[in-house]
Every structure is written in structure tokens, then in C-alpha cells.
Scaffold this active site. Structure first.
Site, short mmCIF file in Angstrom:
data_model
loop_
_atom_site.label_atom_id
_atom_site.label_comp_id
_atom_site.label_asym_id
_atom_site.label_seq_id
_atom_site.Cartn_x
_atom_site.Cartn_y
_atom_site.Cartn_z
N ALA A 177 -14.66 -45.71 14.62
CA ALA A 177 -14.93 -45.68 13.12
C ALA A 177 -13.63 -46.01 12.63
O ALA A 177 -13.16 -45.09 11.93
CB ALA A 177 -15.47 -44.33 12.84
N HIS A 441 -7.62 -49.62 -21.92
CA HIS A 441 -9.11 -48.89 -21.78
C HIS A 441 -9.99 -50.18 -22.34
O HIS A 441 -9.60 -50.83 -23.25
CB HIS A 441 -9.30 -47.84 -23.13
CG HIS A 441 -10.66 -47.48 -23.01
ND1 HIS A 441 -11.29 -46.61 -22.14
CD2 HIS A 441 -11.71 -47.62 -23.77
CE1 HIS A 441 -12.48 -46.30 -22.42
NE2 HIS A 441 -12.71 -47.17 -23.49
#
Ligand code: NAI
Length: 462
Positions: A177, A441
Site C-alpha cells: 500500500a 478567494h
């Protein structure tokens, strides 16, 4: 026989970047590469083809899961595997041809063939011998083998075979993994394949921040991947085109097995240094097979240097590139330097995972006083609009000086977001420096600023 200032052996990201920089700095440069195309493992059978498949299957996942919510109705796309492979091959070809173009532009000689070093100062390619003041070994790495498992690239695969399967398997067992296992496991899970990941340790992605690793495992499980942790694979048997993977659970030594169409072996890579004549040239190896180098990439043989996966350090294309550039500077008589404390690592799953610097676990081991600023993407409007509110940014800063010591991100574009923190760390910035920097933003990068704010008086949107 021709003569060069520098001959580099290996045309992957370490070697080709070193060659370009050497040429830019006025050195007569040649590079030896035996593949048909430049770019090494990364461009040909690694980073680039896997990113093409990750992108295509991510789009498929979006179409299946999110399009209807956004008012995009109609039939979900079906998979034309042949075309997806052709798209992947095209991505690879565009990139490898790009490097060939850069070689011509920078007047770098490509010595086609496999190189060896009969003696310091000489490189043999096929029947020809060339002279060089400096020789750079940038031969990279190859998949490491696992006892009891023999790779045939049909049923039992390395990443190379898994990128070029003739058809989409119904089931796949992934051994390991780590980065490769999770990236390629994700690709096939999104294509409807039943993917089971068997991992020796009790957590996925060893060395990664434990909170991020846990979160990634939870998200990937939701996406359909199955994990069997704490399981040591004992062997793989192939019969009638099926593979049986035998493993032993470490907690109680009980044995079990899994049957699947294919098995992907993703248990790490090892330096590739065969057939170079290193012993004869006097180049020493370390016990784990890496080429021994000093702080300036010099090996134990005069005029021979080594960089990238073949030496110590993380096996990452960008680490090799940095070393290639630094060595070129050194060979041109300048100062070359790599800051090993600020090398980002990225896993290109969805969501992406990115990290730089120390983990909390490491800081605890070192007994260092630190503070944690964390911000969830659930508080970030842009991420939520893209259905990617899962995950968080975590910044670790020194408890006294506020200097950033590490950062760990799981979430949208994590692999891009990490770099503002890398730059900040290069400049020795504090978390407050990041927090005081205006972030546009609405962007996902606001989550980075919020995590930095959380190291101080608190995040705004938490
Ligand atoms: P890895 O080192 O990342 O992970 C290997 C995993 O296999 C570990 O978790 C290990 O505990 C497990 N393992 C080992 N033996 C096992 C056994 N007998 N049974 C079960 N599990 C076992 O190696 P990986 O994923 O093969 O990648 C190789 C290299 O390539 C890494 O250094 C990686 O950083 C690099 N790479 C980087 C990428 C990126 O930056 N996005 C993409 C692909 C590869």
C-alpha cells in the site's frame, strides 16, 4: 572515439535535466540512453502514463457520481479501453519527444545504446568508446522482487505491466500500500475492477503523517478499494490464467489467500546499477545497493558522479532533477546544492496527498515542542463546490519560534498547494508569515492560509 566534458548515463529526469543544465553552462555534453525514447521510467512507464490514466478515470468517476447533481444529465460515458491506452501513449509520446527537442535545442549528443564504464574517463556504448572529463551515473531504479513471486507482466505485474494491460481485469490484488499500489489501485477500482490491497504494515503509506494516512485509507475504502493490513505476502501462484496470493496475518500468524485475475507487485524499487562495470571502475556500493556518494555527488572513483534513484534518498523524479541541476552547477565550477529538508512528496489519488518536511510522529520522536494548525476543506467553499470537501491541511510549526517544520495535505490539488509551503520553508518562514499573506478567494489555497492561522489565534472559517 569522441570526447566530451560530461557524459551522463541514463536519460530519466535526473540524467536529462543534468544534461540540459550542463549544456546551458557551456559544457560539451552527451547522454547515453538505450531506450527508444528519452525520459526514463518516469516519462515512459511511470509518472506520466499513470497520471494520464488517473486523469481519465477521475473524469469517469466525476461523470458517474457528480454530473447529475450539477445538472449535467444524460448517459454516463462508457470506457473504450483501447482509446484510453492510445490517449495515455500519446501523452507519453508528446513528453518524450519534447525532451528530444530540448536536446537538439541545447546541442546535447544522444549516444543511443546501453553504456558502461570500462575505466574512469571512458564510457563504452555498443562497440564505441568515448572519453569524458566527468561521468554521471543516472541509471535510476527497477522494481524490487519479492520472494515467492515471479513477475510475468501478464498475470503478475509490476507498474510497467499494469499500465499496459490488454483488457481491464475483473479483480486485482495489489501487494504493497505504497504510492504505486494506491495510484494504480485507484485507476482500476474506478474502472470497475475489484481491488484488494495487501500491506505488510498496520497502516498504508509508510512514513506518511499517520492522520493523513488514516484519512486516505478511509476515503479510498469508500471508493471501493479493500485493504488487508498487517499481512505478509508469502507467494503468488498462477494457474489457468488466475493468480492466488498467499499471505500470513502478522497478529496471529494465520494464513489465507486471495484469487484474482491479476496481481500488481508494488513493494518498492531498488537502484539499477547492473552491467555498468562499476566494480572495475572502482565505484563503491552501499550495503542496500545504492551508489556511495559524498555531499557533492562524487563516487569513490575519480571523475565519476551519481544522482537520482541510484543513490541514497527518496526515489522521486523531482529529487533526481534537483540533484542533476546541482551537479551540473558543480561540474561547471559553481556551487550546487539540494535542500533535502524541503522535498515534497505527492500521491496522485483523488483526493491528492502531499507532504513536506517533518511529520508529527518524527517531531515526537525528536522530542521537539511543536504546534499544529489544521483546517478542513469542508470550510473551503471552492473545494465543496467541486465535491472535494473531504480532507484537510495540517501545518506543523515550532512551538517557540513559529517556524514551519512540515505540512501535510489531503484534499483537492494538494500536490499544487504544497508548494507555497515549500517556498515558505525555503525562506525559513513562520506560520504567521503564511497567515499574513493574502490568498485569493475563492481558491483551495485559502485552506493553507487557514491552517497557518490555526497555528496562531485561530482559523476564520472553522
Ligand atoms: P513504496 O516503498 O512506496 O511502498 C511499498 C509498500 O509495500 C510498503 O508499504 C511496504 O510495507 C509494502 N510491502 C513490502 N513487502 C511486502 C510484503 N511481502 N507483503 C505486503 N506488503 C509489503 O513502494 P512503491 O509503491 O512500489 O513505489 C516505489 C518507489 O517509486 C517509491 O520510492 C515511490 O516514492 C516512487 N514513486 C513515486 C510516485 C509519486 O511520487 N507519486 C509514484 C510512483 C512511484
Amino acid at each position: 572515439m569522441s570526447s566530451f566534458d560530461v557524459i551522463i548515463i541514463g536519460g530519466g529526469p535526473g540524467g536529462y535535466v543534468c544534461a540540459i543544465r550542463c549544456a546551458q553552462l557551456g559544457l560539451k555534453t552527451a547522454l547515453v540512453e538505450g531506450r527508444e525514447t528519452l525520459g526514463g521510467t518516469c516519462l515512459n512507464v511511470g509518472c506520466m502514463p499513470s497520471k494520464a490514466l488517473l486523469h481519465a478515470t477521475h473524469c469517469l468517476h466525476d461523470a458517474e457520481h457528480n454530473f447529475a447533481t450539477m445538472g449535467l444529465k444524460g448517459k454516463s460515458p462508457s470506457v473504450d479501453w483501447k482509446q484510453m491506452q492510445a490517449y495515455k501513449d500519446d501523452v507519453v509520446a508528446t513528453n518524450t519527444k519534447g525532451i528530444e527537442f530540448l536536446f537538439k535545442k541545447n546541442k546535447i549528443t544522444w549516444l543511443k545504446g546501453w553504456g558502461s564504464i570500462p575505466a574512469p574517463g571512458t564510457v563504452k556504448v555498443g562497440e564505441e568508446t568515448h572519453e569524458a572529463k566527468h561521468i554521471v551515473i543516472a541509471t535510476g531504479s527497477e522494481p524490487s522482487s519479492l520472494p515467492g513471486v515471479s513477475v510475468d507482466e501478464k498475470t503478475v505485474l509490476t507498474s510497467t505491466g499494469a499500465l499496459a494491460l490488454g483488457k481491464i481485469p475483473k479483480s486485482m490484488v495489489v501487494i504493497g500500500a505504497g504510492v504505486i499500489g494506491l495510484e494504480l489501485g485507484s485507476v482500476y477500482a474506478r474502472l470497475g475492477c475489484e481491488v484488494t490491497v495487501v500491506e505488510y504494515l498496520d497502516a498504508i503509506t509508510p512514513g506518511m503523517d499517520a492522520e493523513v494516512a488514516k484519512s486516505l485509507q478511509r476515503i479510498l475504502t469508500k471508493q471501493g478499494l479493500r485493504f488487508i493490513l498487517g499481512a505478509a505476502v508469502q507467494g503468488v501462484e498462477v494457474a489457468k490464467g488466475n493468480a492466488t496470493t498467499r499471505y500470513k496475518l502478522r497478529k496471529d500468524e494465520s494464513e489465507a489467500s486471495l484469487t484474482s485475475d491479476v496481481v500488481l507487485v508494488a513493494t518498492g524499487r531498488k537502484p539499477y546499477t547492473e552491467n555498468l562495470g562499476l566494480k572495475e571502475a572502482g565505484v563503491e556500493l552501499l550495503p542496500r545497493g545504492q551508489i556511495k556518494t559524498d555531499a557533492h555527488f562524487a563516487t569513490s572513483a575519480p571523475g565519476i558522479y551519481a544522482i537520482g534513484d541510484a543513490i541514497v534518498g527518496p526515489m522521486l523524479a523531482h529529487k533526481a532533477e534537483d540533484e542533476g541541476m546541482a551537479l551540473a552547477e558543480i561540474l561547471a565550477g559553481r556551487a550546487g546544492h539540494v535542500n533535502y529538508d524541503v522535498i515534497p512528496g505527492v500521491i496522485y489519488t483523488t483526493p491528492e496527498v502531499a507532504s513536506v518536511g517533518k511529520t508529527e510522529e518524527l517531531l515526537k520522536q525528536e522530542g521537539r515542542a511543536y504546534k499544529v494548525g489544521k483546517f478542513s476543506f469542508m470550510g473551503n467553499g471552492r473545494a465543496k463546490a467541486m465535491f472535494q470537501g473531504e480532507g484537510f491541511v495540517k501545518i506543523l510549526a515550532d512551538a517557540t519560534t513559529d517556524r514551519i517544520l512540515g505540512a501535510h495535505i489531503i484534499g483537492p490539488s494538494a500536490g499544487d498547494l504544497i508548494h507555497e509551503i515549500c517556498v515558505a520553508m525555503e525562506f525559513g518562514a513562520s506560520a504567521e508569515d503564511l497567515a499574513l499573506t493574502c490568498h485569493a478567494h475563492p481558491t483551495c489555497s485559502e485552506a493553507v492560509r487557514e491552517a497557518a492561522l490555526a497555528c496562531g489565534d485561530g482559523a476564520i472559517h472553522a
